[in-house]
Design an enzyme around this catalytic site. Structure first.
Site, PDB file in Angstrom:
ATOM      1  N   LYS A  79       0.847  -1.308  -0.017  1.00  0.00           N
ATOM      2  CA  LYS A  79       0.169   0.047   0.023  1.00  0.00           C
ATOM      3  C   LYS A  79       0.821   1.203   0.001  1.00  0.00           C
ATOM      4  O   LYS A  79       1.872   1.341   0.674  1.00  0.00           O
ATOM      5  CB  LYS A  79      -1.056  -0.058   1.247  1.00  0.00           C
ATOM      6  N   SER A 154      -9.620   1.709   2.511  1.00  0.00           N
ATOM      7  CA  SER A 154      -8.937   2.468   1.926  1.00  0.00           C
ATOM      8  C   SER A 154      -7.793   1.525   1.151  1.00  0.00           C
ATOM      9  O   SER A 154      -7.247   1.954   0.214  1.00  0.00           O
ATOM     10  CB  SER A 154      -8.024   3.281   2.588  1.00  0.00           C
ATOM     11  N   SER A 178     -10.049  -0.534   6.689  1.00  0.00           N
ATOM     12  CA  SER A 178      -9.511  -0.246   5.720  1.00  0.00           C
ATOM     13  C   SER A 178      -8.798  -1.382   5.222  1.00  0.00           C
ATOM     14  O   SER A 178      -8.093  -1.529   3.784  1.00  0.00           O
ATOM     15  CB  SER A 178      -8.379   0.818   5.692  1.00  0.00           C
TER      16      SER A 178
END
Lengths: 467, 101
Positions: A79, A154, A178
């Site tokens: 990420k 996210s 997330s």
């Protein structure tokens, strides 16, 4: 080569038996990402050179007959709020568009040390603030299971990359759901570890009392391998601790189903897929009992006060001087206004403003202190329920993956997407999200929530559900 | 949404933006005035929670203070150079900022 459903265990076997080389495997993944990225947009940055050099090092080791680590040659995605030295690290924000990570995050040092191959950095909601990956300054990621829909957020890029077989596993971060909600929307496995289980050093802070880094993978066993590789105490994150020894698997588990989580508003297709799995567990001889988490209705409100308060402080560092491009301005204050006003996207500004407001003079006690008190009640709910059962089974999301653009105009509706995941972060307990069926061709996920530092029970129960 | 609605005024919204060091246009101020009011309306829910004697909780696990010696550690030049390269402006190896006073 065929990359579909290739797990960490398969890759390790293939490398040892010399069915393929780490270089071939890495090149095949990179080619797939490059071919599909215009459509899915899971990756913000593809690190071809780094990945190829790491893969060649693994092949060299295998050729020389050296012992290879558990993650040796495993193609992984990271990420974009987690720093990999010398690669861009934007956190999905324009304000960090040109930022190059000056060092490795602890989790990256760890996976590199165990031989993982880093394919690139994945798309995310800006500074991890969102539930759909639509707040990324660089454009939304699409759900590989249905390109008209969001992958969740996210960590939507990481979940989409795993689901599309663009990597074997990925790292994400989870502040209010997330990792788990995108895992659920994309039909993969994701773990939000116990608060303190994994070091956050080198991860862009959003809400420090809630943030955790964790794995996304194709199977429960793979999520466990990655978690074991990244966990542990780190001097550079004062909240991190050494994990206690894993518990041995039980024959029969006592599993709780929170009555507050099966209420009106949940998509009946999601509810029936989860209930079907619960009856499967009961038929296998596990004890299922109802538990109560009475303060659940306050979790979302509590989260949006605590998380935004912490965010307003954490994001003060993006001043257009130490980080981010300067946008002019005659005085220092004007320079802040310009860099931050233009550099942050709409959702990030919204959360910074909310946090600033609830911390401001006259509102601090009414909002922030009250939310912290409610937080202790939410944690107590989990302590009590988890004293009664080994783990809790709950939905991850009240709905199936929604359409791109469906919720972007209504912040409160978007926040409600996290209604079942947020309490877990407030209580600091671990939770494993995993697929539990499909409805109209879209994945449905459930989460297994456990006691602090009892990830081993979650993996054991997860493997039973996986069958 | 349940609970009373907390309507922020335009002036309050401007004041928050100023405190947060966010330069916003008139149209943006209007949008955030509406958005923040809706969110505050939702979080008003907390007023109905019976908090009794509950203590304020900052961390979910028993975090302890971790201390170390307050000493300057010389880092390799390569590392400090990488950190400096992220600055928007630098002079003589230092971060250059506008005059504060």
């Amino acid at each position: 080569m065929e990359l579909k459903n290739l797990t960490i265990k398969d890759i390790r076997g293939g490398l040892m038996k010399k069915e393929f080389s780490a270089w071939e495997l890495t090149a095949a993944h990179l080619d797939k990402i490059e071919k599909e990225n215009d459509e899915i947009f899971a990756f913000l940055h593809i690190a071809r050179d780094l990945a190829i050099s790491q893969a060649k090092a693994v092949d060299e080791k295998i050729k020389n007959g050296e012992q290879i680590g558990i993650l040796e040659g495993i193609p992984m995605a990271v990420k974009d709020n987690i720093m990999v030295q010398d690669l861009p690290c934007t956190s999905g924000s324009k304000i960090l568009q040109n930022y190059i990570a000056p060092y490795d995050a602890t989790v990256i040092e760890k996976i590199k040390g165990q031989g993982a191959v880093i394919l690139g950095k994945t798309n995310m909601d800006e500074f991890a603030m969102g539930s759909s990956t639509e707040t990324s300054a660089f454009g939304p990621t699409r759900n590989p299971r249905d390109l008209r829909r969001v992958p969740g957020g996210s960590s939507g890029g990481s979940a989409a990359a795993v689901a599309a077989n663009q990597c074997a596993a990925a790292l994400g971060s989870d502040t209010g759901g997330s990792i788990r909600q995108p895992a659920c929307f994309c039909g993969v496995v994701g773990l939000k570890p116990t608060y303190g289980a994994v070091s956050r050093y080198g991860c862009a802070a959003y809400a420090s009392s809630l943030d955790q880094i964790g794995p996304l993978a194709k199977t429960v066993a793979d999520a466990q391998i990655v978690f074991d590789a990244i966990r542990g105490r780190d001097d550079r994150d004062a909240t991190s601790v050494e994990m206690p020894a894993a518990k041995t698997a039980k024959e029969k588990y006592r599993l709780g189903v929170p009555k507050e989580y099966f209420v009106a508003g949940m998509d009946p297709r999601v509810e029936s897929a989860i209930k079907e799995k619960i009856s499967f567990l009961e038929k296998q001889g596990h004890e299922i009992e109802e538990v109560s988490l009475p303060h659940s209705e306050f979790a979302l409100a509590c989260y949006y006060i605590i998380a935004t308060s912490e965010a307003s402080a954490n994001l003060a560092r993006y001043d257009g001087m130490r980080y981010g491009a300067a946008k002019g301005g005659d005085t220092v204050t004007d320079a802040y206004f310009a860099a931050r006003g233009q550099g942050f996207g709409a959702e990030v500004r919204r959360r910074i403003m909310l946090g600033t407001y609830v911390l401001s003079a006259g509102y601090y006690d009414a909002y922030y202190v009250r939310a912290q008190k409610v937080r202790s009640l939410i944690k107590r709910d989990f302590d009590r329920a988890l004293a009664q059962v080994d783990a809790i089974i709950a939905p991850v999301s009240p709905t199936l993956p929604f359409a791109i653009g469906e919720k972007t105009d209504d912040p409160v509706q978007m926040y409600l997407a996290d209604i079942f995941t947020i309490s877990v972060n407030l209580a600091g307990v671990p939770s494993l999200a995993m697929p539990c069926g499909a409805a109209d061709g879209l994945p449905v996920g459930l989460q297994i929530i456990g006691r602090h530092f009892d990830e081993s029970t979650l993996f054991n129960v997860g493997k039973i559900i996986e069958g | 949404m349940a609970g009373c609605t907390h309507m922020l005024s335009k002036e309050e919204t401007q004041h928050i933006a100023k405190l947060a060091r966010l330069g916003l246009s008139e149209a943006e101020i209007e949008k955030y005035q509406k958005d923040l009011s809706a969110i505050l309306g939702y979080v008003d829910k907390l007023k109905s929670a019976d908090i009794g004697e509950a203590a304020a909780l900052a961390h979910s696990t028993a975090a302890e203070n971790v201390l170390r010696e307050d000493e300057a550690i010389l880092r390799p030049e390569q590392k400090t150079r990488r950190l400096r390269e992220a600055f928007s402006e630098q002079k003589g190896g230092c971060l250059k900022v506008k005059a504060i006073l």
